[in-house]
Design a protein around this motif. Structure first.
Motif, PDB file in Angstrom:
ATOM      1  N   PHE A  92     -48.070 -17.297  -8.446  1.00 58.28           N
ATOM      2  CA  PHE A  92     -47.446 -17.629  -7.387  1.00 58.28           C
ATOM      3  C   PHE A  92     -45.728 -17.653  -7.856  1.00 58.28           C
ATOM      4  CE2 PHE A  92     -51.024 -19.183  -5.470  1.00 58.28           C
ATOM      5  CZ  PHE A  92     -50.773 -19.190  -3.609  1.00 58.28           C
ATOM      6  N   GLY A  93     -45.867 -17.769  -8.770  1.00 57.05           N
ATOM      7  CA  GLY A  93     -44.565 -17.863  -9.653  1.00 57.05           C
ATOM      8  C   GLY A  93     -43.733 -16.553  -9.900  1.00 57.05           C
ATOM      9  N   VAL A  94     -44.498 -15.188 -10.289  1.00 59.32           N
ATOM     10  CA  VAL A  94     -44.141 -13.548 -10.015  1.00 59.32           C
ATOM     11  C   VAL A  94     -44.801 -13.509  -8.752  1.00 59.32           C
ATOM     12  CG1 VAL A  94     -45.373 -11.709 -10.937  1.00 59.32           C
ATOM     13  CG2 VAL A  94     -45.745 -13.401 -12.705  1.00 59.32           C
ATOM     14  N   LEU A  95     -45.423 -13.733  -7.988  1.00 51.86           N
ATOM     15  CA  LEU A  95     -45.592 -13.485  -6.454  1.00 51.86           C
ATOM     16  C   LEU A  95     -44.169 -13.525  -5.361  1.00 51.86           C
ATOM     17  CD1 LEU A  95     -48.605 -13.687  -5.623  1.00 51.86           C
ATOM     18  CD2 LEU A  95     -47.696 -11.527  -6.002  1.00 51.86           C
ATOM     19  N   SER A  96     -43.731 -14.599  -6.625  1.00 54.58           N
ATOM     20  CA  SER A  96     -41.974 -15.202  -5.390  1.00 54.58           C
ATOM     21  C   SER A  96     -41.110 -14.881  -5.740  1.00 54.58           C
ATOM     22  CB  SER A  96     -41.981 -16.825  -6.383  1.00 54.58           C
ATOM     23  OG  SER A  96     -41.155 -16.986  -7.162  1.00 54.58           O
ATOM     24  N   LEU A  97     -41.122 -13.442  -7.457  1.00 54.94           N
ATOM     25  CA  LEU A  97     -40.030 -12.808  -7.391  1.00 54.94           C
ATOM     26  C   LEU A  97     -39.383 -11.468  -6.694  1.00 54.94           C
ATOM     27  CD1 LEU A  97     -40.544 -12.490 -11.268  1.00 54.94           C
ATOM     28  CD2 LEU A  97     -39.173 -14.029 -10.310  1.00 54.94           C
ATOM     29  N   PRO A  98     -40.034 -11.097  -5.961  1.00 57.70           N
ATOM     30  CA  PRO A  98     -39.569  -9.903  -4.767  1.00 57.70           C
ATOM     31  C   PRO A  98     -38.779 -10.542  -3.973  1.00 57.70           C
ATOM     32  CG  PRO A  98     -41.916  -9.162  -5.493  1.00 57.70           C
ATOM     33  CD  PRO A  98     -41.482 -10.322  -6.031  1.00 57.70           C
ATOM     34  N   ALA A  99     -39.210 -11.598  -3.165  1.00 57.50           N
ATOM     35  CA  ALA A  99     -39.081 -12.352  -2.269  1.00 57.50           C
ATOM     36  C   ALA A  99     -37.695 -13.384  -2.704  1.00 57.50           C
ATOM     37  CB  ALA A  99     -40.374 -13.461  -1.804  1.00 57.50           C
ATOM     38  N   MET A 100     -37.402 -13.620  -3.883  1.00 56.23           N
ATOM     39  CA  MET A 100     -36.304 -14.526  -4.593  1.00 56.23           C
ATOM     40  C   MET A 100     -35.639 -13.141  -4.730  1.00 56.23           C
ATOM     41  SD  MET A 100     -38.137 -16.814  -7.074  1.00 56.23           S
ATOM     42  CE  MET A 100     -36.323 -17.551  -7.894  1.00 56.23           C
ATOM     43  N   ALA A 101     -35.350 -12.083  -5.054  1.00 51.85           N
ATOM     44  CA  ALA A 101     -34.920 -10.385  -4.805  1.00 51.85           C
ATOM     45  C   ALA A 101     -34.442  -9.941  -3.591  1.00 51.85           C
ATOM     46  CB  ALA A 101     -35.432  -9.723  -5.863  1.00 51.85           C
ATOM     47  N   LEU A 102     -35.247 -10.065  -3.058  1.00 50.23           N
ATOM     48  CA  LEU A 102     -34.790  -9.995  -1.731  1.00 50.23           C
ATOM     49  C   LEU A 102     -33.906 -10.503  -0.617  1.00 50.23           C
ATOM     50  CD1 LEU A 102     -35.043  -8.146   0.677  1.00 50.23           C
ATOM     51  CD2 LEU A 102     -37.188  -9.323   1.839  1.00 50.23           C
ATOM     52  N   ALA A 103     -34.211 -12.174  -0.818  1.00 50.76           N
ATOM     53  CA  ALA A 103     -33.078 -12.715  -0.681  1.00 50.76           C
ATOM     54  C   ALA A 103     -32.135 -13.147  -0.910  1.00 50.76           C
ATOM     55  CB  ALA A 103     -34.191 -14.530  -0.535  1.00 50.76           C
ATOM     56  N   VAL A 104     -31.785 -13.090  -2.581  1.00 55.92           N
ATOM     57  CA  VAL A 104     -30.620 -13.131  -3.302  1.00 55.92           C
ATOM     58  C   VAL A 104     -29.983 -11.184  -2.537  1.00 55.92           C
ATOM     59  CG1 VAL A 104     -29.502 -12.355  -5.369  1.00 55.92           C
ATOM     60  CG2 VAL A 104     -30.883 -14.258  -4.677  1.00 55.92           C
ATOM     61  N   LEU A 105     -30.033 -10.716  -2.393  1.00 52.69           N
ATOM     62  CA  LEU A 105     -30.287  -9.195  -2.780  1.00 52.69           C
ATOM     63  C   LEU A 105     -29.127  -9.237  -0.366  1.00 52.69           C
ATOM     64  CD1 LEU A 105     -31.682  -6.595  -3.836  1.00 52.69           C
ATOM     65  CD2 LEU A 105     -29.565  -7.013  -4.617  1.00 52.69           C
ATOM     66  N   VAL A 106     -29.906  -9.820   0.092  1.00 55.58           N
ATOM     67  CA  VAL A 106     -29.471 -10.203   1.746  1.00 55.58           C
ATOM     68  C   VAL A 106     -28.532 -11.236   2.123  1.00 55.58           C
ATOM     69  CG1 VAL A 106     -30.346 -11.017   3.800  1.00 55.58           C
ATOM     70  CG2 VAL A 106     -31.934  -9.578   2.501  1.00 55.58           C
TER      71      VAL A 106
END
Length: 116
Positions: A92-106
């Protein structure tokens, strides 16, 4: 959007994505279904991005929260099988990385567009 409302949205949204995927596909864990990977997981990432647009301060936390609530729901609904829990939490920690990246970019995009 205030932080409390943003947390409420990502926690309820992420939890519901996990629960509905598991229930609708008859799986005990949502990620055992191909629909998790093709629908629910991308929707989780998208949810983090949408909330980050509305609450851009420290946006990375929306991506982390939307995935960690899924881990919590998995633990609560798993029926007590905790043998692979450490591996699941790591995943789940690894799966959160794309979500975190998109959130930061947005959030960066919103802040840049909002100032321009």
């Amino acid at each position: 959007m205030q932080d409390k409302a943003a947390y409420l949205v990502v926690l309820i949204g992420g939890g519901m994505l996990w629960l509905l995927t598991a229930l609708l596909t008859g799986r005990s864990e949502a990620w055992d279904s191909p629909y998790y990977w093709s629908l629910a997981y991308p929707m989780s990432i998208l949810l983090a991005g949408i909330v980050a647009y509305r609450a851009p301060r420290r946006a990375w936390r929306w991506g982390l929260a939307v995935m960690l609530v899924q881990a919590l729901v998995m633990v609560v609904t798993s029926g007590g099988s905790f043998g692979l829990l450490p591996l699941g939490l790591l995943l789940f920690g690894v799966l959160s990385l794309p979500a975190m990246a998109l959130a930061v970019l947005v959030a960066l995009w919103r802040n840049r567009v909002g100032k321009g």
